[in-house]
Design a protein around this motif. Structure first.
Motif, PDB file in Angstrom:
ATOM      1  N   THR B  95       0.873  -1.179   0.000  1.00  0.00           N
ATOM      2  CA  THR B  95       0.000   0.000   0.000  1.00  0.00           C
ATOM      3  C   THR B  95       0.909   1.228   0.000  1.00  0.00           C
ATOM      4  O   THR B  95       2.097   1.149   0.347  1.00  0.00           O
ATOM      5  CB  THR B  95      -0.915   0.050   1.232  1.00  0.00           C
ATOM      6  N   GLY B  96       0.331   2.366  -0.368  1.00  0.00           N
ATOM      7  CA  GLY B  96       1.123   3.587  -0.450  1.00  0.00           C
ATOM      8  C   GLY B  96       1.787   3.729  -1.809  1.00  0.00           C
ATOM      9  O   GLY B  96       1.489   2.978  -2.746  1.00  0.00           O
ATOM     10  N   GLY B  97       2.677   4.686  -1.892  1.00  0.00           N
ATOM     11  CA  GLY B  97       3.268   5.018  -3.181  1.00  0.00           C
ATOM     12  C   GLY B  97       2.426   6.083  -3.871  1.00  0.00           C
ATOM     13  O   GLY B  97       1.234   6.192  -3.615  1.00  0.00           O
ATOM     14  N   GLY B 102       1.166   0.376  -3.546  1.00  0.00           N
ATOM     15  CA  GLY B 102       2.572   0.004  -3.574  1.00  0.00           C
ATOM     16  C   GLY B 102       3.254   0.284  -4.901  1.00  0.00           C
ATOM     17  O   GLY B 102       4.290  -0.310  -5.200  1.00  0.00           O
ATOM     18  N   VAL B 103       2.677   1.198  -5.672  1.00  0.00           N
ATOM     19  CA  VAL B 103       3.243   1.508  -6.995  1.00  0.00           C
ATOM     20  C   VAL B 103       3.802   2.936  -6.993  1.00  0.00           C
ATOM     21  O   VAL B 103       3.119   3.874  -6.582  1.00  0.00           O
ATOM     22  CB  VAL B 103       2.180   1.364  -8.099  1.00  0.00           C
ATOM     23  N   GLU B 104       5.035   3.053  -7.484  1.00  0.00           N
ATOM     24  CA  GLU B 104       5.699   4.333  -7.559  1.00  0.00           C
ATOM     25  C   GLU B 104       5.966   4.710  -9.018  1.00  0.00           C
ATOM     26  O   GLU B 104       6.300   3.859  -9.856  1.00  0.00           O
ATOM     27  CB  GLU B 104       7.056   4.275  -6.833  1.00  0.00           C
ATOM     28  N   THR B 105       5.854   5.991  -9.303  1.00  0.00           N
ATOM     29  CA  THR B 105       6.316   6.512 -10.587  1.00  0.00           C
ATOM     30  C   THR B 105       7.833   6.602 -10.531  1.00  0.00           C
ATOM     31  O   THR B 105       8.396   7.137  -9.574  1.00  0.00           O
ATOM     32  CB  THR B 105       5.741   7.921 -10.840  1.00  0.00           C
ATOM     33  N   ALA B 106       8.484   6.085 -11.546  1.00  0.00           N
ATOM     34  CA  ALA B 106       9.949   6.198 -11.631  1.00  0.00           C
ATOM     35  C   ALA B 106      10.300   6.790 -12.976  1.00  0.00           C
ATOM     36  O   ALA B 106       9.737   6.400 -14.004  1.00  0.00           O
ATOM     37  CB  ALA B 106      10.597   4.831 -11.475  1.00  0.00           C
ATOM     38  N   THR B 140      10.815  -5.515  -6.910  1.00  0.00           N
ATOM     39  CA  THR B 140      10.373  -4.352  -7.696  1.00  0.00           C
ATOM     40  C   THR B 140      10.153  -4.803  -9.134  1.00  0.00           C
ATOM     41  O   THR B 140      11.069  -5.341  -9.765  1.00  0.00           O
ATOM     42  CB  THR B 140      11.429  -3.236  -7.679  1.00  0.00           C
ATOM     43  N   THR B 141       8.944  -4.574  -9.627  1.00  0.00           N
ATOM     44  CA  THR B 141       8.618  -4.946 -11.009  1.00  0.00           C
ATOM     45  C   THR B 141       8.338  -3.682 -11.799  1.00  0.00           C
ATOM     46  O   THR B 141       7.476  -2.878 -11.430  1.00  0.00           O
ATOM     47  CB  THR B 141       7.387  -5.863 -11.051  1.00  0.00           C
ATOM     48  N   TRP B 180       6.919   1.343 -10.962  1.00  0.00           N
ATOM     49  CA  TRP B 180       7.620   0.350 -10.172  1.00  0.00           C
ATOM     50  C   TRP B 180       6.655  -0.176  -9.106  1.00  0.00           C
ATOM     51  O   TRP B 180       6.208   0.586  -8.230  1.00  0.00           O
ATOM     52  CB  TRP B 180       8.847   0.967  -9.488  1.00  0.00           C
ATOM     53  N   THR B 181       6.364  -1.463  -9.225  1.00  0.00           N
ATOM     54  CA  THR B 181       5.434  -2.091  -8.291  1.00  0.00           C
ATOM     55  C   THR B 181       6.223  -2.900  -7.269  1.00  0.00           C
ATOM     56  O   THR B 181       6.949  -3.846  -7.633  1.00  0.00           O
ATOM     57  CB  THR B 181       4.451  -3.007  -9.042  1.00  0.00           C
TER      58      THR B 181
END
Lengths: 232, 212
Positions: B95-97, B102-106, B140-141, B180-181
């Protein structure tokens, strides 16, 4: 100190006319001096036909002995001026046009010494086309533009990213009448950037800018444009 | 008439003190030499582009619209397996990001050749009681976001990760992003506890991008 404001755009020819016209312009200047604001002006003026047939082109800093309207003489100067901009890191590719500046220190007209252009923001371009007799012809000023500016690493930046606006100081006038109007470089081509009528002095002030719509490779890109004034 | 005479006097005085300001690059041709090429002049143009290296992981500026600026926000990605899930080998989503779940922009934006990317943790995630979970348990995917190729993600480790090299095209410009998951691999059964956190118990990973 520079001469006061002058009248602009298509003044009658002949030395007597010049003096009378300039005096009239000064009278107008005195009348309007308190309220006149900075405006954009075109400047062309008819000159007397005379021998020898002559073409004269001036872009930026160089040499002219005296002023044309006071009997001065045009001369050659090999100094090549530079228009440059260093884009801030935070601005690279952000689509905000980046103003370029000249290393020329000359803003004064070679016709009459009037402080026509504002350096370093503006680059002076002017010249005349004089024939031995009267006539209704004109000549174009062309720019021979390389395809791209190049840096030390061989990276390129199209000349089409550079454009310019046109103007000049004075009490009246319009950009639509500039002898050297606004434009954008045609990369790798020869393009017309202005015109001078037969027996006419013409001048404008160019303000260049870099389009900044993409992110190029880091580097210092340079390129040289050739301006040509050719009589028939 | 009297006024006119005074005015002309002023004009004459002004003309006398005007310096010869006209010293400009110029070329003059006369007679037959006015024909091609005639009078010529040159102008040099120079545009200086500085090196830029932009890295975004999570909340950051709008690089897709050309805004390459620093944002200090650090996101927290959390995993909370249920009692029944602990250690069962089934990955647990986070969760978060900035993109939630749990997903972030990279993203990397650069203009000077290849970019080397890595991630550094101070050590394994701790719970403050001496227990730990290795960073290898967090995967990290990378999947595509706006660029044709997804920005690859470093594999997290209890220290510095292996480098990931992003090869620049001939233009030397890289504009590459990804989603990035993050997931918790959940292949071990650690002691109960809360591991890591907001810059505590080795909970923070620092991503670093470099280029020539």
């Amino acid at each position: 100190m520079s001469p006061p404001r002058r009248d602009t755009n298509q003044r009658p020819g002949g030395a007597g006319w010049h003096n009378a016209s300039r005096l009239a312009g000064l009278v107008l200047c005195v009348a309007l001096l308190a309220s006149a604001s900075h405006t954009v002006c075109a400047f062309t003026v008819t000159i007397a036909a005379a021998a020898p047939k002559t073409v004269y082109l001036q872009v930026g800093v160089g040499g002219f002995t005296g002023n044309y309207n006071a009997g001065g003489t045009p001369g050659n100067n090999a100094t090549v001026n530079k228009e440059s901009v260093a884009v801030a890191a935070a601005a690279v590719g952000n689509a905000t046009a980046q103003a370029m500046a000249t290393d020329s220190t000359v803003g004064a007209s070679s016709y009459d010494g009037f402080a026509f252009c504002n350096v370093p923001a503006q680059l002076y371009i002017g010249g005349f086309y004089r024939t031995t007799t009267a006539g209704g012809g004109s000549v174009n000023v062309t720019a021979t533009v390389p395809a791209a500016l190049v840096d030390a690493g061989g990276d390129t930046l199209s000349f089409a990213r550079i454009s310019w606006t046109t103007g000049g100081n004075g009490p009246t006038g319009s950009t639509s009448t500039q002898p050297f109007p606004a434009g954008v470089f045609a990369a790798g081509a020869v393009q017309t950037v202005g015109a001078i009528a037969q027996n006419q002095w013409a001048e404008s002030c160019w303000t260049f800018s870099y389009g900044n719509t993409t992110i190029p490779a880091a580097g210092t890109y340079t390129g040289r444009v050739l301006y040509t004034l050719t009589a028939p | 008439m009297r006024n006119s005479i005074i005015l002309k006097g002023l004009v004459a005085a002004a003309a006398a003190v005007v310096p010869l300001l006209c010293h400009a690059e110029s070329n003059v041709q006369t007679g037959a030499n006015t024909a091609a090429p005639g009078a010529t002049a040159h102008v040099d143009f120079q545009i200086t582009i500085p090196k830029i290296l932009y890295l975004r992981v999570g909340t950051g500026s709008s690089y897709t619209t050309g805004v390459l600026s620093s944002v200090g926000t650090v996101d927290l990605v959390s995993f909370a397996p249920t009692a029944a899930q602990v250690g069962n080998g089934t990955a647990v989503a986070g969760t978060g990001g900035d993109q939630t779940n749990g997903v972030e922009t990279a993203a990397v934006v650069s203009n000077s050749g290849n970019v080397t990317l890595n991630a550094t943790a101070t050590g394994a995630l701790g719970d403050g009681a001496g227990d730990s979970i290795a960073y290898t348990q967090i995967t990290t995917t990378a999947t595509t976001l706006t660029s044709a190729t997804a920005l690859p993600a470093p594999t997290l480790a209890n220290g510095a990760s292996a480098n990931v090299v992003i090869t620049a095209p001939p233009t030397k410009v890289i504009i590459q992003d990804a989603k990035w998951t993050y997931a918790y691999a959940n292949t071990t059964t650690p002691p109960a506890g809360t591991y890591g956190g907001v810059n505590v118990n080795n909970g923070r990973v620092v991503y670093t991008a470099t280029m020539p």
